[in-house]
Design a protein around this motif. Structure first.
Motif: not given
Length: 112
Positions: A66-72
């Motif tokens: 899934g998406l990382t925190l940085a990507q989110r």
């Protein structure tokens, strides 16, 4: 809320009950689920069902988990593309609906 596909390509929606915990909401317990529709033709492949985009419109690709925190934190819009296989009675090309949803409140409390 989570969207998944079953083995027949039907779109499944899962929802968890929200419970307030201090100043946050937590989602626990067993989800309820329902079939939204389908079969969807773009379960895997192009175009992607969800495309996450940054403020410049560039796609953000989630990894296998899934998406990382940085990507989110970079997401400004989400493009949803639904492609449904067509039948010979309505034509041979699939039916495709695309909508881009802005996320204006996404960065509220983004330090969390």
């Amino acid at each position: 809320m989570r969207f998944t596909f079953d083995s027949n390509g039907n779109l499944i929606e899962e929802r968890w009950a929200a419970t307030k915990s201090g100043s946050y909401w937590v989602f626990t317990g067993s989800p309820t689920s329902r079939t939204v529709g389908g079969p969807v033709a773009n379960v895997s492949g192009t175009p992607a069902f969800f495309t996450y985009r940054d403020s410049t419109g560039a796609a953000i690709s989630p990894g296998t988990s899934g998406l990382t925190l940085a990507q989110r934190k970079l997401i400004a819009t989400i493009t949803v593309t639904v492609r449904i296989s067509n039948t010979p009675t309505t034509g041979s090309a699939p039916i495709e609906l695309t909508n881009t949803i802005g996320m204006p409140n996404l960065h509220i409390g983004s330090d969390e």
